[in-house]
Write an enzyme that holds these catalytic residues in place. Structure first.
Site, PDB file in Angstrom:
ATOM      1  N   SER A   1       6.345  -0.261  10.260  1.00  0.00           N
ATOM      2  CA  SER A   1       4.996  -0.214   9.719  1.00  0.00           C
ATOM      3  C   SER A   1       4.732   1.208   9.218  1.00  0.00           C
ATOM      4  O   SER A   1       5.215   2.169   9.824  1.00  0.00           O
ATOM      5  CB  SER A   1       3.986  -0.546  10.829  1.00  0.00           C
TER       6      SER A   1
ATOM      7  N   GLN B   1      -2.627 -12.286   7.666  1.00  0.00           N
ATOM      8  CA  GLN B   1      -2.828 -11.978   6.251  1.00  0.00           C
ATOM      9  C   GLN B   1      -2.119 -13.015   5.374  1.00  0.00           C
ATOM     10  O   GLN B   1      -2.677 -13.508   4.391  1.00  0.00           O
ATOM     11  CB  GLN B   1      -2.277 -10.575   5.973  1.00  0.00           C
TER      12      GLN B   1
ATOM     13  N   HIS C   1       9.071  -3.285   3.517  1.00  0.00           N
ATOM     14  CA  HIS C   1       8.681  -3.518   2.119  1.00  0.00           C
ATOM     15  C   HIS C   1       9.920  -3.814   1.268  1.00  0.00           C
ATOM     16  O   HIS C   1       9.912  -4.707   0.420  1.00  0.00           O
ATOM     17  CB  HIS C   1       8.009  -2.270   1.534  1.00  0.00           C
TER      18      HIS C   1
ATOM     19  N   MET D   1       0.842  -1.199   0.000  1.00  0.00           N
ATOM     20  CA  MET D   1       0.000   0.000   0.000  1.00  0.00           C
ATOM     21  C   MET D   1       0.879   1.251   0.000  1.00  0.00           C
ATOM     22  O   MET D   1       0.402   2.355   0.292  1.00  0.00           O
ATOM     23  CB  MET D   1      -0.935   0.003   1.208  1.00  0.00           C
TER      24      MET D   1
ATOM     25  N   LEU E   1       6.649   3.312   1.456  1.00  0.00           N
ATOM     26  CA  LEU E   1       7.612   2.211   1.555  1.00  0.00           C
ATOM     27  C   LEU E   1       8.642   2.431   2.647  1.00  0.00           C
ATOM     28  O   LEU E   1       9.135   3.537   2.843  1.00  0.00           O
ATOM     29  CB  LEU E   1       8.331   2.043   0.207  1.00  0.00           C
TER      30      LEU E   1
ATOM     31  N   GLY F   1       4.963 -10.355   3.825  1.00  0.00           N
ATOM     32  CA  GLY F   1       5.748 -10.191   5.044  1.00  0.00           C
ATOM     33  C   GLY F   1       5.120 -10.937   6.213  1.00  0.00           C
ATOM     34  O   GLY F   1       3.897 -10.960   6.363  1.00  0.00           O
TER      35      GLY F   1
ATOM     36  N   ASP G   1       2.504  -9.261   8.829  1.00  0.00           N
ATOM     37  CA  ASP G   1       1.052  -9.462   8.787  1.00  0.00           C
ATOM     38  C   ASP G   1       0.796 -10.968   8.730  1.00  0.00           C
ATOM     39  O   ASP G   1       0.434 -11.521   7.691  1.00  0.00           O
ATOM     40  CB  ASP G   1       0.469  -8.748   7.567  1.00  0.00           C
TER      41      ASP G   1
HETATM   42  P1  AMP Z   1       1.436  -2.971   3.460  1.00  0.00           P
HETATM   43  O1  AMP Z   1       1.968  -1.890   2.590  1.00  0.00           O
HETATM   44  O2  AMP Z   1       1.387  -2.627   4.903  1.00  0.00           O
HETATM   45  O3  AMP Z   1       0.162  -3.563   2.925  1.00  0.00           O
HETATM   46  O4  AMP Z   1       2.497  -4.157   3.374  1.00  0.00           O
HETATM   47  C1  AMP Z   1       2.889  -4.725   2.154  1.00  0.00           C
HETATM   48  C2  AMP Z   1       3.691  -5.988   2.413  1.00  0.00           C
HETATM   49  O5  AMP Z   1       4.865  -5.640   3.173  1.00  0.00           O
HETATM   50  C3  AMP Z   1       2.926  -7.022   3.247  1.00  0.00           C
HETATM   51  O6  AMP Z   1       3.207  -8.317   2.747  1.00  0.00           O
HETATM   52  C4  AMP Z   1       3.491  -6.822   4.620  1.00  0.00           C
HETATM   53  O7  AMP Z   1       3.409  -7.965   5.440  1.00  0.00           O
HETATM   54  C5  AMP Z   1       4.933  -6.467   4.309  1.00  0.00           C
HETATM   55  N1  AMP Z   1       5.535  -5.739   5.450  1.00  0.00           N
HETATM   56  C6  AMP Z   1       5.074  -4.612   6.041  1.00  0.00           C
HETATM   57  N2  AMP Z   1       5.856  -4.267   7.094  1.00  0.00           N
HETATM   58  C7  AMP Z   1       6.829  -5.222   7.166  1.00  0.00           C
HETATM   59  C8  AMP Z   1       7.927  -5.437   8.054  1.00  0.00           C
HETATM   60  N3  AMP Z   1       8.198  -4.632   9.071  1.00  0.00           N
HETATM   61  N4  AMP Z   1       8.712  -6.517   7.822  1.00  0.00           N
HETATM   62  C9  AMP Z   1       8.446  -7.375   6.798  1.00  0.00           C
HETATM   63  N5  AMP Z   1       7.430  -7.216   5.937  1.00  0.00           N
HETATM   64  C10 AMP Z   1       6.622  -6.165   6.111  1.00  0.00           C
END
Ligand code: AMP
Length: 281
Positions: free
Chosen positions: A185, A153, A37, A30, A33, A147, A150
């Protein structure tokens, strides 16, 4: 680096690459970054000839009371970061492109989408599964990277991919944390300095719980109680849940054994943070 904004153009670009025999790795995000990510992007870069990153703040996974409007959007910065990591294609669809008027179809994963985070965020995983299904049909990758941050998820999406026969391999990458242990996050941007300091109790609580389990504790309720007490004593966080579940099925555990996931969600002010730790006994 190519920017693609329509599903049709995305699909035709991928068809050309596939015909040329290229292996395609895909990282859905989303945006806003951060290193979490980017760890997924780097893994995809190592393992594929073509890396596609999608950025789409998906309205369907936010409830009306949640932070869809306020969610950080940083197109310029994200593009720079993606370029630096040698992403080949950014898929950046608009809301209208992903959900044109008249859309009636959703993906519901039973049972495992209604527990843990799904309990306090009804409809959330329906939104996630639907958009990831649509993104997979747009990008048609060989491998998709999620990741562990989540955790639920990742389990829900693996289930969807298996159940609906999406022809894609899934890789789940470890949680990336700040130097102080806080899981990275995009929502950390909302925290005040004080809340950020207090939020360290989450990763510390999880780490201590793992230590106790590794040295012999097998009672899940006891572990949960200890974490809850620690959060209450050391922070102003409002606990949504703390749970010990089987990491593959998300079934609650009474006696700790096998592949264990300790997951939690805690509100700091309006910001809901999640964290977890996974390990095999
Ligand atoms: P998001 O933009 O929050 O939807 O995350 C996109 C992807 O990045 C998802 O697969 C998340 O699980 C992964 N992600 C987000 N934060 C982290 C983190 N701190 N470590 C590893 N993966 C992450």
């Amino acid at each position: 680096m190519q920017m693609i904004r329509s599903v049709k153009s995305m699909q035709s670009a991928i068809r050309r690459l596939r015909t040329a025999g290229k292996k395609i790795g895909f990282v859905p995000t989303m945006g806003a970054l951060h290193e979490g990510h980017l760890s997924l992007v780097r893994r995809a870069r190592r393992e594929n000839e073509v890396v596609v990153l999608s950025i789409f703040v998906n309205p369907a996974q936010f409830s009306p009371r949640e932070d869809f409007k306020a969610y950080p959007r940083q197109e310029k910065e994200d593009k720079l970061l993606a370029k630096r990591e040698k992403v080949d294609i950014i898929f950046y669809p608009s809301e209208h492109e992903m959900y044109p008027p008249g859309c009636l179809t959703h993906i519901d994963v039973d049972k495992i989408a209604g527990i843990l985070c799904g309990k306090s965020r009804p409809g959330h995983f329906r939104g996630v599964a639907t958009v990831v299904g649509k993104l997979l049909n747009s990008v048609m990758p060989d491998t998709v990277y999620f990741g562990q941050k989540d955790a639920q998820q990742a389990v829900v999406l693996k289930q969807m991919i298996r159940d609906l026969n999406f022809p894609v391999a899934v890789k789940v990458c470890p949680i990336v944390r700040g130097h102080d242990g806080l899981a990275l996050s995009s929502r950390n941007l909302y925290l005040s300095d004080r809340q950020r300091r207090e939020a360290l109790v989450l990763s510390r609580g999880l780490k201590e719980a793992k230590k106790k389990i590794v040295s012999g504790e097998r009672n899940a309720q006891k572990v949960i109680r200890t974490i809850r007490k620690k959060i209450a004593a050391r922070s102003s966080g409002r606990i949504d849940y703390v749970a010990c579940v089987d990491a593959d099925t998300l079934e609650p555990l009474k006696k700790l054994k096998g592949n264990i996931l300790i997951a939690l969600a805690v509100y700091f002010g309006k910001t809901r943070l999640i964290d977890n730790i996974v390990f095999r006994l």
